[in-house]
Write a protein that holds these residues in place. Structure first.
Motif, PDB file in Angstrom:
ATOM      1  N   TYR A   1     -54.667  39.118  66.743  1.00 49.82           N
ATOM      2  CA  TYR A   1     -55.472  40.064  67.527  1.00 49.82           C
ATOM      3  C   TYR A   1     -56.915  39.699  67.203  1.00 49.82           C
ATOM      4  CZ  TYR A   1     -51.189  42.903  67.712  1.00 49.82           C
ATOM      5  OH  TYR A   1     -49.908  43.363  67.905  1.00 49.82           O
TER       6      TYR A   1
ATOM      7  N   THR B   1     -43.858  45.056  64.940  1.00 50.01           N
ATOM      8  CA  THR B   1     -44.068  45.394  66.356  1.00 50.01           C
ATOM      9  C   THR B   1     -44.688  44.226  67.118  1.00 50.01           C
ATOM     10  OG1 THR B   1     -44.301  47.746  65.851  1.00 50.01           O
ATOM     11  CG2 THR B   1     -45.290  46.986  67.910  1.00 50.01           C
ATOM     12  N   THR B   2     -45.582  43.523  66.462  1.00 52.47           N
ATOM     13  CA  THR B   2     -46.225  42.366  67.101  1.00 52.47           C
ATOM     14  C   THR B   2     -45.178  41.312  67.479  1.00 52.47           C
ATOM     15  OG1 THR B   2     -48.207  42.797  65.794  1.00 52.47           O
ATOM     16  CG2 THR B   2     -48.013  40.609  66.780  1.00 52.47           C
TER      17      THR B   2
ATOM     18  N   GLU C   1     -41.852  51.467  70.462  1.00 47.36           N
ATOM     19  CA  GLU C   1     -42.154  52.468  69.438  1.00 47.36           C
ATOM     20  C   GLU C   1     -42.782  53.672  70.127  1.00 47.36           C
ATOM     21  OE1 GLU C   1     -44.466  50.719  66.315  1.00 47.36           O
ATOM     22  OE2 GLU C   1     -44.941  52.651  65.418  1.00 47.36           O
TER      23      GLU C   1
ATOM     24  N   ALA D   1     -51.957  38.577  62.661  1.00 45.60           N
ATOM     25  CA  ALA D   1     -50.938  39.607  62.447  1.00 45.60           C
ATOM     26  C   ALA D   1     -49.589  39.000  62.078  1.00 45.60           C
ATOM     27  CB  ALA D   1     -50.812  40.476  63.688  1.00 45.60           C
TER      28      ALA D   1
ATOM     29  N   ILE E   1     -57.775  38.798  63.603  1.00 50.35           N
ATOM     30  CA  ILE E   1     -56.708  39.242  62.687  1.00 50.35           C
ATOM     31  C   ILE E   1     -55.437  38.435  62.917  1.00 50.35           C
ATOM     32  CG2 ILE E   1     -55.207  41.190  62.063  1.00 50.35           C
ATOM     33  CD1 ILE E   1     -57.535  43.019  62.996  1.00 50.35           C
TER      34      ILE E   1
HETATM   35  P1  ATP Z   1     -45.983  49.503  62.107  1.00 52.03           P
HETATM   36  O1  ATP Z   1     -44.664  49.877  61.577  1.00 52.03           O
HETATM   37  O2  ATP Z   1     -47.098  50.282  61.517  1.00 52.03           O
HETATM   38  O3  ATP Z   1     -46.047  49.408  63.592  1.00 52.03           O
HETATM   39  P2  ATP Z   1     -45.744  46.665  62.044  1.00 52.03           P
HETATM   40  O4  ATP Z   1     -45.011  45.948  60.960  1.00 52.03           O
HETATM   41  O5  ATP Z   1     -45.031  46.847  63.324  1.00 52.03           O
HETATM   42  O6  ATP Z   1     -46.238  48.054  61.515  1.00 52.03           O
HETATM   43  P3  ATP Z   1     -47.856  45.525  63.594  1.00 52.03           P
HETATM   44  O7  ATP Z   1     -48.018  46.750  64.398  1.00 52.03           O
HETATM   45  O8  ATP Z   1     -47.189  44.368  64.202  1.00 52.03           O
HETATM   46  O9  ATP Z   1     -47.084  45.882  62.240  1.00 52.03           O
HETATM   47  O10 ATP Z   1     -49.277  45.106  63.020  1.00 52.03           O
HETATM   48  C1  ATP Z   1     -49.505  43.889  62.324  1.00 52.03           C
HETATM   49  C2  ATP Z   1     -50.992  43.773  61.998  1.00 52.03           C
HETATM   50  O11 ATP Z   1     -51.761  43.635  63.189  1.00 52.03           O
HETATM   51  C3  ATP Z   1     -51.564  44.983  61.287  1.00 52.03           C
HETATM   52  O12 ATP Z   1     -52.501  44.528  60.334  1.00 52.03           O
HETATM   53  C4  ATP Z   1     -52.249  45.763  62.384  1.00 52.03           C
HETATM   54  O13 ATP Z   1     -53.324  46.499  61.886  1.00 52.03           O
HETATM   55  C5  ATP Z   1     -52.716  44.659  63.299  1.00 52.03           C
HETATM   56  N1  ATP Z   1     -52.763  45.114  64.705  1.00 52.03           N
HETATM   57  C6  ATP Z   1     -51.736  45.629  65.418  1.00 52.03           C
HETATM   58  N2  ATP Z   1     -52.106  45.908  66.689  1.00 52.03           N
HETATM   59  C7  ATP Z   1     -53.421  45.571  66.784  1.00 52.03           C
HETATM   60  C8  ATP Z   1     -54.393  45.599  67.824  1.00 52.03           C
HETATM   61  N3  ATP Z   1     -54.065  46.033  69.049  1.00 52.03           N
HETATM   62  N4  ATP Z   1     -55.621  45.165  67.547  1.00 52.03           N
HETATM   63  C9  ATP Z   1     -55.952  44.699  66.310  1.00 52.03           C
HETATM   64  N5  ATP Z   1     -55.076  44.628  65.289  1.00 52.03           N
HETATM   65  C10 ATP Z   1     -53.828  45.044  65.507  1.00 52.03           C
END
Ligand code: ATP
Length: 236
Positions: free
Chosen positions: A13, A43-44, A85, A18, A16
Motif C-alpha cells: 500500500y 486480508t491483503t 471481513e 503489507a 507499506i
Molecule cells: P486484520 O486482521 O487486522 O485485518 P490482517 O492480517 O488482515 O489484519 P491486513 O489488513 O492485510 O492484515 O494489513 C496488513 C498491513 O497493511 C497492515 O500493516 C495494515 O496496516 C496495512 N494496510 C492494510 N490496508 C491498508 C490500506 N488501505 N492502506 C495502507 N495500509 C494498509
C-alpha cells in the motif's frame, strides 16, 4: 496439482509492504487456514486472490492459470468467491435481494433457483427471513447471509475473512460447523481467522503469518500442538 498456488506474493500500500513474498497452496477439498495477529497481511492476501488488489510481484495460480492480473468479476466467474471481513451485506435490501446479488454473473434461471434452494437448505433461517431487510438480521444471521450470497455464485473455492468476528459464542460455533459442512459438500475453503483455535481445529492445514511473511506451516493438528503457536495465538 494444487487448486490454488500463491508464489512469492508481494503486495504494497504505497510505501507499506503489507505482504512480503508469501507462498502457500490449497488443494481441492481442503480447508486451509491463515492465522496471525492484526496487520499480519491476511486480508491483503485474500483481496489479492480475489482480484481487488494487484501484487507488485509474485503469482496466484488457480487451476493451472495465473490470475493475479485478472479483474474481480472474472475471478468470480472462474469459481472463486469472497466473503469480506465485516460482511458488507446490503442493509436496505431484503435477504432475497442480497442473495440475488450473489448470482450477478448468472443468466440461467433454473441454475439460480437451484442456488437459492442450496443456500436455503444450508441456512434455513434465511428462508424464514426471505422478505426481511438485511439490516434487521442479527450479527450471526448477517454472517450467514454474506456466506449465502457468496455461495450463490457456486464457487469452487470460498474465501472467508474473519467469519466469527463480533459474533456471540453460540453463533461462532454454528459458523464453524457451517464452514465444515460447506467443505463436506465439496467446496474448498480458505479461512482467515483471529480465532486461531477454532480455525485450526477445522482446518486440514494452516499457515501462520506475521509481518507479511509465512512463519510456520503444518496440519491443523500440528499447529494446534505447536508450542510457539500456543503461546502467540492460543492464549496458552
Ligand atoms: P486484520 O486482521 O487486522 O485485518 P490482517 O492480517 O488482515 O489484519 P491486513 O489488513 O492485510 O492484515 O494489513 C496488513 C498491513 O497493511 C497492515 O500493516 C495494515 O496496516 C496495512 N494496510 C492494510 N490496508 C491498508 C490500506 N488501505 N492502506 C495502507 N495500509 C494498509
Amino acid at each position: 496439482m494444487a487448486m490454488l498456488e500463491v508464489k512469492n506474493l508481494a503486495v504494497n500500500y504505497g510505501v507499506i509492504n503489507a505482504v512480503k513474498g508469501v507462498s502457500f497452496k490449497i488443494n481441492e477439498g481442503e480447508i486451509v487456514s491463515l492465522i496471525g495477529a492484526n496487520g499480519a497481511g491476511k486480508t491483503t492476501i485474500l483481496k489479492t486472490i480475489s482480484g481487488l488488489l494487484k501484487p507488485v510481484s509474485g503469482t496466484v495460480t488457480y487451476e493451472g492459470k495465473e490470475i493475479q492480473k485478472q479483474n474481480a468479476p472474472k475471478i468470480v466467474a472462474a469459481g472463486i468467491s469472497q466473503v469480506p471481513e465485516g460482511r458488507h451485506i446490503f442493509p436496505g435490501m431484503t435477504v432475497r435481494e442480497n442473495l440475488q446479488m450473489g448470482a450477478f454473473l448468472q443468466n440461467d434461471r433454473t441454475a439460480i433457483a437451484g442456488s437459492f434452494e442450496t443456500v436455503y437448505s444450508r441456512f434455513p433461517v434465511l428462508k424464514e427471513r426471505i422478505n426481511q431487510d438485511a439490516a434487521t438480521l442479527s450479527g450471526g444471521e448477517q454472517q450467514m447471509l454474506a456466506m449465502g450470497r457468496a455461495l450463490m455464485s457456486r464457487p469452487k473455492l470460498l474465501l472467508l475473512d474473519e467469519p466469527s468476528m463480533g459474533l456471540a459464542p453460540i453463533f461462532i460455533n454454528e459458523i464453524f460447523e457451517i464452514v465444515k459442512a460447506i467443505k463436506d459438500q465439496g467446496t474448498t475453503v480458505l479461512l482467515i481467522e483471529q480465532n486461531a483455535k477454532k480455525a485450526l481445529s477445522i482446518a486440514d492445514r494452516g499457515y501462520v503469518l506475521a509481518s507479511g511473511e509465512v512463519k510456520l506451516t503444518g496440519t491443523g493438528e500440528e499447529l494446534l500442538a505447536n508450542e510457539n503457536v500456543q503461546k502467540a495465538y492460543l492464549g496458552g
